[in-house]
Design an enzyme around this catalytic site. Sequence first.
Site, PDB file in Angstrom:
ATOM      1  CG  MET A 120      -1.878  -1.210   1.179  1.00 50.23           C
ATOM      2  SD  MET A 120      -3.412  -0.922   2.057  1.00 50.23           S
ATOM      3  CE  MET A 120      -2.816  -0.630   3.700  1.00 50.23           C
ATOM      4  CG  HIS A 167       8.546   0.145   6.341  1.00 54.28           C
ATOM      5  ND1 HIS A 167       8.845  -1.197   6.362  1.00 54.28           N
ATOM      6  CD2 HIS A 167       7.208   0.222   6.572  1.00 54.28           C
ATOM      7  CE1 HIS A 167       7.764  -1.896   6.618  1.00 54.28           C
ATOM      8  NE2 HIS A 167       6.735  -1.068   6.730  1.00 54.28           N
ATOM      9  N   GLY A 171      11.253  -2.810   5.704  1.00 52.04           N
ATOM     10  CA  GLY A 171      10.546  -4.099   5.709  1.00 52.04           C
ATOM     11  C   GLY A 171      10.035  -4.429   4.311  1.00 52.04           C
ATOM     12  CG  HIS A 172       6.870  -2.130   2.456  1.00 53.10           C
ATOM     13  ND1 HIS A 172       6.728  -1.031   3.275  1.00 53.10           N
ATOM     14  CD2 HIS A 172       5.664  -2.749   2.441  1.00 53.10           C
ATOM     15  CE1 HIS A 172       5.483  -0.988   3.731  1.00 53.10           C
ATOM     16  NE2 HIS A 172       4.817  -2.017   3.242  1.00 53.10           N
ATOM     17  CD  GLN A 207      -5.881  -3.690   2.857  1.00 57.13           C
ATOM     18  OE1 GLN A 207      -5.754  -4.100   1.718  1.00 57.13           O
ATOM     19  NE2 GLN A 207      -4.940  -3.853   3.768  1.00 57.13           N
ATOM     20  N   GLY A 249       5.065 -10.343   4.226  1.00 60.83           N
ATOM     21  CA  GLY A 249       5.828 -10.286   5.477  1.00 60.83           C
ATOM     22  C   GLY A 249       5.165 -11.083   6.588  1.00 60.83           C
ATOM     23  CD  GLN A 283      -1.660  -8.887   4.394  1.00 64.45           C
ATOM     24  OE1 GLN A 283      -2.492  -8.013   4.527  1.00 64.45           O
ATOM     25  NE2 GLN A 283      -0.426  -8.599   4.032  1.00 64.45           N
ATOM     26  CB  VAL A 320      12.388  -5.711   8.576  1.00 61.98           C
ATOM     27  CG1 VAL A 320      13.544  -4.716   8.672  1.00 61.98           C
ATOM     28  CG2 VAL A 320      12.669  -6.742   7.493  1.00 61.98           C
ATOM     29  CB  SER A 364       3.168   2.294   6.477  1.00 59.73           C
ATOM     30  OG  SER A 364       3.761   1.411   5.566  1.00 59.73           O
TER      31      SER A 364
END
Length: 283
Positions: free
Chosen positions: A30, A34, A36-37, A61, A147, A153, A176, A186
Amino acid sequence: MIVTDSEKRISDICARWRVEGLSVGFVPTMGALHRGHLSLVEIAAASSDRVVVSIFVNPTQFGQGEDLDWYPRTLEEDCSSVESAGASAVFAPRADTVYPDDFSTGVHVTGISEGLCGAARPGHFDGVITVCAVLFGIVKPDLAVFGMKDAQQLAVIRRMVSDLRMGIEIVAAPVVRESDGLAMSSRNQYLSVEEREQACLISAGLEKALSLFRTGERNCEVLQKEFLAALKDAPLLRVQYVETVDPDTMLGVERVDKQVLLAVAVFAGKTRLIDNILIWSEV
Ligand code: PAF
């Protein structure tokens, strides 16, 4: 790197790659990306010839009163960071591309999607998996990376992909964390300085529960209490849930006899944070 909001363009590009014998990895996001993505993009790039990243703040969502309107939108920065991480294309569609006026389909996974975040955010996972089904249909990836921070999810998507025989390999990427342990999100940017200071106790609490397990404790209620004890001096934190579940089915577990997921949702002020840890040891 290709950046497009056109469904036809991205699906033509992916089709051409497949004809050329190139595998396609996919990372749905989305935006407001950061590290992690970026780790998801790197993982996809390590095992695919081409990587598509979608950036779409999916309205279906978000529940009423949630942060859809002020969710951070940073497309330009996102594009340059995913390019450095190895993406070949960004697909950033408009909402009316993903959901044309006559869009009438919703995907629902029973069971796995109904506890934890599904109970706290009714309809959330229907929105997540419906948009993933649409994006999978456009990109037709060989693999997609999600992740572990969003463990429920991940489990729901795995179930949908398996049940609907989508033929996509779903790869799980480790959580992460910031240097003090806070899981990257985020939404961390919503935190005030004081909330941010206290938020690091969430991961500290999960680690304490894991340490207790390593000393021999197998009772899940005791492990949950160990997590809660770590937050007792943090007045800005409010626990929404702390649960021990099977990581595949998301069903509650009372004793650790095999790998168990300790999953939590905690409000830091108005910001809802989720985190989890796998309770198990190979030795
Ligand atoms: O994890 C996310 O960012 C979203 O839930 C996803 C998978 C991109 C669907 O909108």
